[in-house]
Design a protein around this motif. Structure first.
Motif, PDB file in Angstrom:
ATOM      1  N   LYS A  57     -12.730  18.087   7.439  1.00  0.00           N
ATOM      2  CA  LYS A  57     -11.711  17.076   7.143  1.00  0.00           C
ATOM      3  C   LYS A  57     -11.103  16.508   8.427  1.00  0.00           C
ATOM      4  CE  LYS A  57     -10.215  18.725   2.628  1.00  0.00           C
ATOM      5  NZ  LYS A  57      -9.105  19.288   1.866  1.00  0.00           N
ATOM      6  N   THR A  58     -10.843  17.374   9.401  1.00  0.00           N
ATOM      7  CA  THR A  58     -10.256  16.870  10.646  1.00  0.00           C
ATOM      8  C   THR A  58     -11.260  16.021  11.418  1.00  0.00           C
ATOM      9  OG1 THR A  58     -10.843  18.904  11.824  1.00  0.00           O
ATOM     10  CG2 THR A  58      -8.637  18.788  10.892  1.00  0.00           C
ATOM     11  N   VAL A  59     -12.511  16.429  11.411  1.00  0.00           N
ATOM     12  CA  VAL A  59     -13.540  15.646  12.105  1.00  0.00           C
ATOM     13  C   VAL A  59     -13.711  14.281  11.448  1.00  0.00           C
ATOM     14  CG1 VAL A  59     -15.995  15.539  12.674  1.00  0.00           C
ATOM     15  CG2 VAL A  59     -14.753  17.680  12.964  1.00  0.00           C
ATOM     16  N   MET A  60     -13.782  14.267  10.120  1.00  0.00           N
ATOM     17  CA  MET A  60     -13.946  12.995   9.410  1.00  0.00           C
ATOM     18  C   MET A  60     -12.711  12.110   9.551  1.00  0.00           C
ATOM     19  SD  MET A  60     -16.964  12.919   8.383  1.00  0.00           S
ATOM     20  CE  MET A  60     -16.977  11.509   7.325  1.00  0.00           C
ATOM     21  N   SER A  61     -11.524  12.703   9.538  1.00  0.00           N
ATOM     22  CA  SER A  61     -10.318  11.887   9.685  1.00  0.00           C
ATOM     23  C   SER A  61     -10.236  11.309  11.094  1.00  0.00           C
ATOM     24  CB  SER A  61      -9.064  12.690   9.348  1.00  0.00           C
ATOM     25  OG  SER A  61      -8.899  13.753  10.244  1.00  0.00           O
ATOM     26  N   ASP A  62     -10.647  12.079  12.102  1.00  0.00           N
ATOM     27  CA  ASP A  62     -10.692  11.532  13.462  1.00  0.00           C
ATOM     28  C   ASP A  62     -11.688  10.385  13.554  1.00  0.00           C
ATOM     29  OD1 ASP A  62      -8.792  13.299  14.308  1.00  0.00           O
ATOM     30  OD2 ASP A  62     -10.208  14.675  15.273  1.00  0.00           O
ATOM     31  N   LEU A  63     -12.829  10.534  12.904  1.00  0.00           N
ATOM     32  CA  LEU A  63     -13.825   9.466  12.889  1.00  0.00           C
ATOM     33  C   LEU A  63     -13.287   8.217  12.199  1.00  0.00           C
ATOM     34  CD1 LEU A  63     -16.773   8.531  13.395  1.00  0.00           C
ATOM     35  CD2 LEU A  63     -17.285   9.414  11.117  1.00  0.00           C
ATOM     36  N   PHE A  64     -12.599   8.396  11.063  1.00  0.00           N
ATOM     37  CA  PHE A  64     -12.043   7.246  10.355  1.00  0.00           C
ATOM     38  C   PHE A  64     -10.894   6.597  11.119  1.00  0.00           C
ATOM     39  CE2 PHE A  64     -14.056   8.996   6.402  1.00  0.00           C
ATOM     40  CZ  PHE A  64     -14.910   7.924   6.233  1.00  0.00           C
ATOM     41  N   ILE A  65     -10.110   7.384  11.839  1.00  0.00           N
ATOM     42  CA  ILE A  65      -9.069   6.804  12.700  1.00  0.00           C
ATOM     43  C   ILE A  65      -9.716   5.949  13.776  1.00  0.00           C
ATOM     44  CG2 ILE A  65      -7.366   7.388  14.476  1.00  0.00           C
ATOM     45  CD1 ILE A  65      -6.483   9.706  12.685  1.00  0.00           C
ATOM     46  N   PHE A  66     -10.774   6.459  14.393  1.00  0.00           N
ATOM     47  CA  PHE A  66     -11.502   5.705  15.412  1.00  0.00           C
ATOM     48  C   PHE A  66     -12.067   4.402  14.841  1.00  0.00           C
ATOM     49  CE2 PHE A  66     -15.639   4.811  17.402  1.00  0.00           C
ATOM     50  CZ  PHE A  66     -15.226   4.556  18.700  1.00  0.00           C
ATOM     51  N   LEU A  67     -12.730   4.505  13.689  1.00  0.00           N
ATOM     52  CA  LEU A  67     -13.326   3.312  13.076  1.00  0.00           C
ATOM     53  C   LEU A  67     -12.271   2.299  12.637  1.00  0.00           C
ATOM     54  CD1 LEU A  67     -16.202   4.867  10.956  1.00  0.00           C
ATOM     55  CD2 LEU A  67     -16.389   3.564  13.072  1.00  0.00           C
ATOM     56  N   SER A  68     -11.156   2.773  12.122  1.00  0.00           N
ATOM     57  CA  SER A  68     -10.114   1.838  11.691  1.00  0.00           C
ATOM     58  C   SER A  68      -9.513   1.093  12.882  1.00  0.00           C
ATOM     59  CB  SER A  68      -9.025   2.577  10.913  1.00  0.00           C
ATOM     60  OG  SER A  68      -8.302   3.441  11.752  1.00  0.00           O
ATOM     61  N   MET A  69      -9.365   1.783  14.006  1.00  0.00           N
ATOM     62  CA  MET A  69      -8.854   1.100  15.199  1.00  0.00           C
ATOM     63  C   MET A  69      -9.868   0.087  15.723  1.00  0.00           C
ATOM     64  SD  MET A  69      -6.848   4.124  17.180  1.00  0.00           S
ATOM     65  CE  MET A  69      -5.451   3.321  17.913  1.00  0.00           C
ATOM     66  N   MET A  70     -11.155   0.425  15.648  1.00  0.00           N
ATOM     67  CA  MET A  70     -12.191  -0.530  16.070  1.00  0.00           C
ATOM     68  C   MET A  70     -12.175  -1.774  15.189  1.00  0.00           C
ATOM     69  SD  MET A  70     -14.205   0.315  18.650  1.00  0.00           S
ATOM     70  CE  MET A  70     -15.743  -0.482  18.318  1.00  0.00           C
ATOM     71  N   VAL A  71     -12.076  -1.588  13.894  1.00  0.00           N
ATOM     72  CA  VAL A  71     -12.049  -2.732  12.979  1.00  0.00           C
ATOM     73  C   VAL A  71     -10.812  -3.579  13.226  1.00  0.00           C
ATOM     74  CG1 VAL A  71     -11.813  -3.380  10.540  1.00  0.00           C
ATOM     75  CG2 VAL A  71     -13.485  -1.665  11.218  1.00  0.00           C
ATOM     76  N   TYR A  72      -9.673  -2.947  13.463  1.00  0.00           N
ATOM     77  CA  TYR A  72      -8.438  -3.690  13.731  1.00  0.00           C
ATOM     78  C   TYR A  72      -8.562  -4.519  15.005  1.00  0.00           C
ATOM     79  CZ  TYR A  72      -3.495  -4.756  14.083  1.00  0.00           C
ATOM     80  OH  TYR A  72      -2.296  -5.412  14.164  1.00  0.00           O
ATOM     81  N   ILE A  73      -9.141  -3.924  16.035  1.00  0.00           N
ATOM     82  CA  ILE A  73      -9.279  -4.624  17.315  1.00  0.00           C
ATOM     83  C   ILE A  73     -10.216  -5.815  17.186  1.00  0.00           C
ATOM     84  CG2 ILE A  73     -10.280  -4.373  19.623  1.00  0.00           C
ATOM     85  CD1 ILE A  73      -9.041  -1.568  19.683  1.00  0.00           C
ATOM     86  N   PHE A  74     -11.292  -5.672  16.423  1.00  0.00           N
ATOM     87  CA  PHE A  74     -12.281  -6.739  16.340  1.00  0.00           C
ATOM     88  C   PHE A  74     -12.055  -7.684  15.159  1.00  0.00           C
ATOM     89  CE2 PHE A  74     -14.681  -3.708  18.983  1.00  0.00           C
ATOM     90  CZ  PHE A  74     -14.883  -4.544  20.061  1.00  0.00           C
ATOM     91  N   SER A  75     -10.872  -7.640  14.557  1.00  0.00           N
ATOM     92  CA  SER A  75     -10.546  -8.577  13.483  1.00  0.00           C
ATOM     93  C   SER A  75      -9.847  -9.805  14.061  1.00  0.00           C
ATOM     94  CB  SER A  75      -9.637  -7.919  12.448  1.00  0.00           C
ATOM     95  OG  SER A  75     -10.303  -6.875  11.815  1.00  0.00           O
ATOM     96  N   LYS A  76     -10.109 -10.944  13.446  1.00  0.00           N
ATOM     97  CA  LYS A  76      -9.487 -12.190  13.878  1.00  0.00           C
ATOM     98  C   LYS A  76      -8.004 -12.192  13.557  1.00  0.00           C
ATOM     99  CE  LYS A  76     -13.106 -15.649  13.342  1.00  0.00           C
ATOM    100  NZ  LYS A  76     -13.503 -16.820  12.575  1.00  0.00           N
ATOM    101  N   ASP A  77      -7.272 -13.025  14.284  1.00  0.00           N
ATOM    102  CA  ASP A  77      -5.898 -13.319  13.930  1.00  0.00           C
ATOM    103  C   ASP A  77      -5.887 -14.552  13.043  1.00  0.00           C
ATOM    104  OD1 ASP A  77      -4.881 -11.239  15.358  1.00  0.00           O
ATOM    105  OD2 ASP A  77      -4.532 -12.401  17.171  1.00  0.00           O
ATOM    106  N   LYS A  78      -4.742 -14.828  12.445  1.00  0.00           N
ATOM    107  CA  LYS A  78      -4.659 -16.025  11.606  1.00  0.00           C
ATOM    108  C   LYS A  78      -4.874 -17.278  12.445  1.00  0.00           C
ATOM    109  CE  LYS A  78      -1.817 -14.112   7.992  1.00  0.00           C
ATOM    110  NZ  LYS A  78      -0.553 -14.126   7.289  1.00  0.00           N
ATOM    111  N   THR A  79      -4.283 -17.286  13.623  1.00  0.00           N
ATOM    112  CA  THR A  79      -4.518 -18.392  14.562  1.00  0.00           C
ATOM    113  C   THR A  79      -5.271 -17.820  15.748  1.00  0.00           C
ATOM    114  OG1 THR A  79      -2.379 -17.975  15.610  1.00  0.00           O
ATOM    115  CG2 THR A  79      -2.436 -19.638  13.887  1.00  0.00           C
ATOM    116  N   ASP A  80      -6.526 -18.129  15.846  1.00  0.00           N
ATOM    117  CA  ASP A  80      -7.374 -17.582  16.893  1.00  0.00           C
ATOM    118  C   ASP A  80      -7.873 -18.740  17.760  1.00  0.00           C
ATOM    119  OD1 ASP A  80      -8.221 -15.186  17.935  1.00  0.00           O
ATOM    120  OD2 ASP A  80     -10.189 -15.284  16.983  1.00  0.00           O
ATOM    121  N   ASP A  81      -7.308 -18.850  18.974  1.00  0.00           N
ATOM    122  CA  ASP A  81      -7.714 -19.924  19.872  1.00  0.00           C
ATOM    123  C   ASP A  81      -8.032 -19.349  21.244  1.00  0.00           C
ATOM    124  OD1 ASP A  81      -5.184 -19.237  20.637  1.00  0.00           O
ATOM    125  OD2 ASP A  81      -4.310 -21.228  20.435  1.00  0.00           O
ATOM    126  N   GLU A  82      -8.237 -20.230  22.216  1.00  0.00           N
ATOM    127  CA  GLU A  82      -8.618 -19.775  23.558  1.00  0.00           C
ATOM    128  C   GLU A  82      -7.508 -18.971  24.222  1.00  0.00           C
ATOM    129  OE1 GLU A  82      -9.950 -23.024  25.929  1.00  0.00           O
ATOM    130  OE2 GLU A  82     -11.464 -23.616  24.480  1.00  0.00           O
TER     131      GLU A  82
END
Length: 150
Positions: A57-82
């Motif tokens: 459970k701790t290993v999987m939760s650490d993996l999901f925390i990592f993946l959720s942060m990656m998805v958050y970082i690589f998600s667009k903003d509502k206004t995405d410009d230069e």
């Protein structure tokens, strides 16, 4: 250069995944703490360090925390410009430099640092820096708009 990001709705999905994984990790940590505490109470000797209990459970939760942060970082903003992409680059550079310094300090004093911890520190620092930069930009823009209306 145009960078392909995930859609904006992925941010909300990643926040929900982060909260769920953090809750599972937190409850497993509480269980490990109480198990170590009870073992110390029932024994005649003092434990110098609490036992580290790693479950799936701790290993999987650490993996999901990592993946959720990656998805958050690589998600667009509502206004995405230069300018937003420029702020992303600056936040990433500062996060990388601070992570290098923090890793060096941990290595000098502790000699034991987990690679996942270093990456999670960098992700968290990047997210905080980027959100602060966006907040400062929003305050500046709203301040300029108010001055023009006066």
């Amino acid at each position: 250069m145009k960078i392909a990001f995930l859609p904006n709705w992925c941010k909300y999905l990643s926040i929900a995944l982060f909260v769920a994984a953090f809750f599972v990790d937190y409850t497993e940590s509480i269980k490990a703490f109480t198990a170590g505490y009870n073992a110390a109470l029932n024994s005649n000797y003092h434990l110098s360090a609490p036992p580290t209990i790693t479950t799936w459970k701790t290993v999987m939760s650490d993996l999901f925390i990592f993946l959720s942060m990656m998805v958050y970082i690589f998600s667009k903003d509502k206004t995405d410009d230069e300018y937003i992409n420029n702020m992303r680059g600056k936040a990433l550079l500062v996060a990388l430099l601070v992570t290098i310094v923090v890793t060096f300090i941990f290595y000098v004093f502790e000699k034991n640092i987990d690679g996942l911890t270093v990456v999670l520190i960098q992700f968290l620092l990047y997210i905080v820096l980027f959100q602060v930069m966006k907040f400062v930009l929003r305050v500046r823009v709203e301040g300029i708009d108010e001055e023009e209306n006066v």
